[in-house]
Design a protein around this motif. Sequence first.
Motif, short mmCIF file in Angstrom:
data_model
loop_
_atom_site.label_atom_id
_atom_site.label_comp_id
_atom_site.label_asym_id
_atom_site.label_seq_id
_atom_site.Cartn_x
_atom_site.Cartn_y
_atom_site.Cartn_z
N ARG A 158 0.01 5.29 -7.53
CA ARG A 158 0.78 4.20 -7.43
C ARG A 158 2.42 4.76 -8.20
O ARG A 158 2.41 5.61 -8.90
CB ARG A 158 0.30 2.91 -8.34
N ILE B 96 5.95 3.00 -9.86
CA ILE B 96 6.42 1.80 -10.52
C ILE B 96 7.99 1.99 -10.46
O ILE B 96 8.26 2.84 -10.18
CB ILE B 96 6.12 2.06 -12.15
N HIS C 252 8.74 -1.07 -4.29
CA HIS C 252 7.69 -1.83 -3.94
C HIS C 252 7.85 -1.43 -2.16
O HIS C 252 8.97 -1.18 -1.72
CB HIS C 252 7.84 -3.37 -3.99
N MET D 219 6.01 -2.54 -8.00
CA MET D 219 5.06 -1.25 -7.84
C MET D 219 4.78 -1.12 -6.58
O MET D 219 4.59 -2.35 -5.81
CB MET D 219 3.91 -1.45 -8.79
N ARG E 27 1.49 0.68 -4.23
CA ARG E 27 0.11 1.45 -4.31
C ARG E 27 0.08 2.18 -2.95
O ARG E 27 0.60 1.65 -2.03
CB ARG E 27 -0.99 0.46 -4.37
#
Length: 194
Positions: free
Chosen positions: A35, A37, A40, A68, A70
Motif C-alpha cells: 500500500r 499512502i 489513490h 491510500m 493498495r
Amino acid sequence: MNTGAEHETGDLWVFGYGSLMWRPGFPYLERVSARLIGLHRALCVFSFVHRGTPERPGLVLGLDRGGMCRGVAYRVAAAKRAETVDYLRSREQVTSVYLETMRQIELEDAAKRRVRALCYIVDRGHVQYAGRLTHAESLHHVRQGHGRSGANRDYVLETVRALEALGYRETDLHWLAEELGKQASVLGNQGSAS
C-alpha cells in the motif's frame, strides 16, 4: 521526469496499481501486496494510445493526490534494474502523462517492510489528465475506448479481478465493472434471440 532509478544499485521495487498488477511484463523475484499512502487509484487519465485514441479516448488509471492505494509491489533483481526501468518507461510514458518517482510503500507481509518503490503518478498539468469524472462520463469513455493494447472495457474488468484476488474492493471501479457486465449480458441476450 526521470527519477534516476536506473542508476541506483540494489534490487528495484516497482508499485503496480493498474495493469501492472495483472500484466507486469518484466521478470521479478518477489510479488507482495502493498500500500501507498498519500495517493489513490483513480480513472483520471484519458488514454490516447493503449486503450483509446485522441478522437475516441479511453480512460485508464493514475495515482492522484490524497488517500491510500493498495496494489502490488514487485522486487526486481539488481541486474535487471536498468532493463526494467527502460521497459516501464516505454510502456507507461508513451505520452509522458505520468511523473516517474520513487515513493515509500508498505509491504503487506508479516514483517510490514517499508521500501522505496518506483511509482507512476498522474501529471495533473498534462492534457490527458481527466480529473474527477462522473460515473456516466467514465462509463462512456470506457465503453468507447479501444487502442493498441485492446478494449478499455477489458482493462477495467482485469483490474477489478486483480483487486478482488488481493481481497480489495473499490466502489467506483466495481460499479463500473458491474455496468460493463450488464452491457455484455444484454448484448449476449440480443445475440441469442436472433
